[in-house]
Design a protein around this motif. Sequence first.
Motif, mmCIF file in Angstrom:
data_model
loop_
_atom_site.group_PDB
_atom_site.id
_atom_site.type_symbol
_atom_site.label_atom_id
_atom_site.label_comp_id
_atom_site.label_asym_id
_atom_site.label_seq_id
_atom_site.Cartn_x
_atom_site.Cartn_y
_atom_site.Cartn_z
ATOM 1 N N GLY A 139 -1.113 21.430 -3.789
ATOM 2 C CA GLY A 139 -0.202 20.763 -4.739
ATOM 3 C C GLY A 139 0.480 19.281 -4.135
ATOM 4 O O GLY A 139 0.776 18.283 -4.810
ATOM 5 N N MET A 140 0.105 19.317 -2.846
ATOM 6 C CA MET A 140 1.089 18.075 -2.007
ATOM 7 C C MET A 140 0.216 16.913 -2.176
ATOM 8 O O MET A 140 0.681 15.886 -2.073
ATOM 9 C CB MET A 140 1.381 18.425 -0.702
ATOM 10 C CG MET A 140 2.467 19.636 -0.507
ATOM 11 S SD MET A 140 4.054 18.938 -1.539
ATOM 12 C CE MET A 140 4.463 17.554 -0.544
ATOM 13 N N GLY A 141 -1.106 17.033 -2.404
ATOM 14 C CA GLY A 141 -1.897 15.878 -2.580
ATOM 15 C C GLY A 141 -1.458 14.957 -3.591
ATOM 16 O O GLY A 141 -1.252 13.782 -3.602
ATOM 17 N N SER A 142 -1.192 15.620 -4.729
ATOM 18 C CA SER A 142 -0.658 14.918 -5.923
ATOM 19 C C SER A 142 0.628 14.421 -5.701
ATOM 20 O O SER A 142 0.975 13.194 -6.129
ATOM 21 C CB SER A 142 -0.588 15.807 -7.141
ATOM 22 O OG SER A 142 -2.012 15.901 -7.586
ATOM 23 N N VAL A 143 1.454 15.039 -5.013
ATOM 24 C CA VAL A 143 2.815 14.540 -4.780
ATOM 25 C C VAL A 143 2.612 13.186 -3.955
ATOM 26 O O VAL A 143 3.468 12.425 -4.120
ATOM 27 C CB VAL A 143 3.470 15.499 -4.022
ATOM 28 C CG1 VAL A 143 4.977 15.103 -3.447
ATOM 29 C CG2 VAL A 143 3.718 16.910 -4.847
ATOM 30 N N ALA A 144 1.991 13.329 -2.786
ATOM 31 C CA ALA A 144 1.733 12.096 -2.050
ATOM 32 C C ALA A 144 1.096 11.062 -2.783
ATOM 33 O O ALA A 144 1.616 9.837 -2.267
ATOM 34 C CB ALA A 144 1.054 12.733 -0.795
ATOM 35 N N LEU A 145 0.325 11.066 -3.362
ATOM 36 C CA LEU A 145 -0.275 10.049 -4.286
ATOM 37 C C LEU A 145 0.687 9.310 -5.205
ATOM 38 O O LEU A 145 0.697 8.200 -5.259
ATOM 39 C CB LEU A 145 -1.549 10.568 -5.184
ATOM 40 C CG LEU A 145 -2.431 9.564 -6.105
ATOM 41 C CD1 LEU A 145 -3.091 8.623 -5.151
ATOM 42 C CD2 LEU A 145 -3.345 10.324 -6.873
ATOM 43 N N ASN A 146 1.372 9.991 -5.936
ATOM 44 C CA ASN A 146 2.319 9.643 -7.041
ATOM 45 C C ASN A 146 3.631 8.749 -6.277
ATOM 46 O O ASN A 146 3.868 7.990 -6.360
ATOM 47 C CB ASN A 146 2.924 10.845 -7.572
ATOM 48 C CG ASN A 146 3.919 10.464 -8.866
ATOM 49 O OD1 ASN A 146 3.325 9.902 -9.654
ATOM 50 N ND2 ASN A 146 5.096 10.427 -8.785
ATOM 51 N N ALA A 147 3.908 9.621 -4.922
ATOM 52 C CA ALA A 147 4.930 8.916 -4.152
ATOM 53 C C ALA A 147 4.546 7.603 -3.633
ATOM 54 O O ALA A 147 5.201 6.427 -3.605
ATOM 55 C CB ALA A 147 5.384 9.815 -3.182
ATOM 56 N N LEU A 148 3.237 7.688 -3.158
ATOM 57 C CA LEU A 148 2.730 6.403 -2.562
ATOM 58 C C LEU A 148 2.591 5.112 -3.402
ATOM 59 O O LEU A 148 3.006 3.916 -3.088
ATOM 60 C CB LEU A 148 1.412 6.790 -1.743
ATOM 61 C CG LEU A 148 0.674 5.719 -1.425
ATOM 62 C CD1 LEU A 148 1.106 4.817 0.067
ATOM 63 C CD2 LEU A 148 -0.753 5.921 -1.106
ATOM 64 N N LEU A 149 2.024 5.376 -4.816
ATOM 65 C CA LEU A 149 1.928 4.632 -5.683
ATOM 66 C C LEU A 149 3.021 4.165 -6.511
ATOM 67 O O LEU A 149 3.088 3.057 -6.989
ATOM 68 C CB LEU A 149 0.753 5.076 -6.611
ATOM 69 C CG LEU A 149 -0.792 5.073 -5.919
ATOM 70 C CD1 LEU A 149 -1.722 5.636 -7.084
ATOM 71 C CD2 LEU A 149 -1.166 3.932 -5.294
ATOM 72 N N SER A 150 4.134 4.754 -6.255
ATOM 73 C CA SER A 150 5.354 4.266 -7.016
ATOM 74 C C SER A 150 5.986 3.297 -6.103
ATOM 75 O O SER A 150 7.079 2.596 -6.710
ATOM 76 C CB SER A 150 6.155 5.568 -7.197
ATOM 77 O OG SER A 150 6.716 5.882 -5.756
ATOM 78 N N ASN A 151 5.574 3.093 -5.159
ATOM 79 C CA ASN A 151 5.979 1.923 -4.091
ATOM 80 C C ASN A 151 5.269 0.534 -4.205
ATOM 81 O O ASN A 151 5.655 -0.424 -3.740
ATOM 82 C CB ASN A 151 5.668 2.261 -2.779
ATOM 83 C CG ASN A 151 6.615 3.361 -2.265
ATOM 84 O OD1 ASN A 151 8.007 3.363 -2.582
ATOM 85 N ND2 ASN A 151 6.297 4.257 -1.452
ATOM 86 N N PHE A 152 4.446 0.598 -5.241
ATOM 87 C CA PHE A 152 3.688 -0.626 -5.459
ATOM 88 C C PHE A 152 3.891 -1.494 -6.891
ATOM 89 O O PHE A 152 4.113 -0.513 -7.662
ATOM 90 C CB PHE A 152 1.992 -0.501 -5.480
ATOM 91 C CG PHE A 152 1.618 -0.310 -4.142
ATOM 92 C CD1 PHE A 152 1.365 -1.336 -3.125
ATOM 93 C CD2 PHE A 152 1.513 1.143 -3.851
ATOM 94 C CE1 PHE A 152 0.863 -0.870 -2.012
ATOM 95 C CE2 PHE A 152 1.004 1.503 -2.383
ATOM 96 C CZ PHE A 152 0.662 0.423 -1.467
ATOM 97 N N ASN A 153 3.846 -2.577 -6.634
ATOM 98 C CA ASN A 153 4.016 -3.522 -8.285
ATOM 99 C C ASN A 153 3.001 -3.868 -8.595
ATOM 100 O O ASN A 153 3.080 -4.652 -9.690
ATOM 101 C CB ASN A 153 5.122 -4.579 -7.849
ATOM 102 C CG ASN A 153 6.541 -4.033 -7.443
ATOM 103 O OD1 ASN A 153 7.143 -3.151 -8.086
ATOM 104 N ND2 ASN A 153 7.051 -4.947 -6.638
ATOM 105 N N VAL A 154 1.949 -3.605 -8.376
ATOM 106 C CA VAL A 154 0.512 -4.189 -8.671
ATOM 107 C C VAL A 154 0.146 -3.506 -9.969
ATOM 108 O O VAL A 154 0.594 -2.324 -10.118
ATOM 109 C CB VAL A 154 -0.554 -4.133 -7.544
ATOM 110 C CG1 VAL A 154 -0.181 -4.976 -6.443
ATOM 111 C CG2 VAL A 154 -0.652 -2.662 -7.198
ATOM 112 N N GLN A 155 -0.791 -4.174 -10.783
ATOM 113 C CA GLN A 155 -1.114 -3.553 -12.212
ATOM 114 C C GLN A 155 -2.033 -2.327 -11.818
ATOM 115 O O GLN A 155 -2.017 -1.304 -12.555
ATOM 116 C CB GLN A 155 -1.767 -4.470 -12.915
ATOM 117 C CG GLN A 155 -2.258 -4.055 -14.179
ATOM 118 C CD GLN A 155 -2.878 -5.246 -15.198
ATOM 119 O OE1 GLN A 155 -2.848 -6.252 -14.714
ATOM 120 N NE2 GLN A 155 -3.215 -4.887 -16.399
ATOM 121 N N THR A 156 -2.805 -2.488 -10.813
ATOM 122 C CA THR A 156 -4.137 -1.477 -10.840
ATOM 123 C C THR A 156 -3.766 -0.869 -9.373
ATOM 124 O O THR A 156 -3.750 -1.400 -8.463
ATOM 125 C CB THR A 156 -5.305 -2.274 -11.288
ATOM 126 O OG1 THR A 156 -5.570 -2.825 -12.303
ATOM 127 C CG2 THR A 156 -6.721 -1.232 -11.085
#
Length: 225
Positions: free
Chosen positions: A177-194
């Motif tokens: 389950g931590m792969g999804s946690v890491a992915l979500n936490a990482l991408l929440s740091n970006f302001n890019v559209q995609t």
Amino acid sequence: MINLTKDLKPIPLCLAEAVKINCLYALYSDIALFWQQNGGDAIISMLDGNMTIYNRSADIDELREFINIISPSSVFSDADTLTALFGDGFHRVCVMKSEHRFKSDLKSDRLTSDQIYKLLDVDGLTLPVFEHFAVDFCHRLNHGGLKYFAHKNTCAAIAVFDPYSALINGIASHKKGMGSVALNALLSNFNVQTAIAVCEQDIKPFYIKNHFYHSYYAGYWRKKA
């Protein structure tokens, strides 16, 4: 005609090969090589023998001859371009995309490049030797071209980014389950559209579960030893 250039404008497209070239030019323009075919029909970068090609409407015959002369160790591009250049002699991968607005309040542990590398060193991920990884990781991180999320001994995810997209460079979980946690936490740091991920076919369900969709096929051609 393919010409060497030192004046490269960012490719304003959400494509894995475009992000790779844009990021390389932003951070390694002093040592990487860049070429344009016919002013932009194809844009080519190379560092340490690894070539990336963005193909808009390339002259494939000229591009093939150019690759034979330059003799890169590897070539990354979209699958149609690689098929035209090499037939079936390349490794096909999936390019996944997401425009989802990721939100997470989790904070990353501050880890060293060695700790990040050990977390990412799992089956299914192809990593460079540690010395090369560490130099590149630290250079991009120190110059604002890379972000990561990691929990010690548990998970890690890293991404590079240009003004248009974030490209995930690696993600690994050592706890369910931590792969999804890491992915979500990482991408929440970006302001890019995609957000973009390049993955093997059997990893697609993981990204689909996390709000990605299949966009196109890309691939890696590698010179035989």
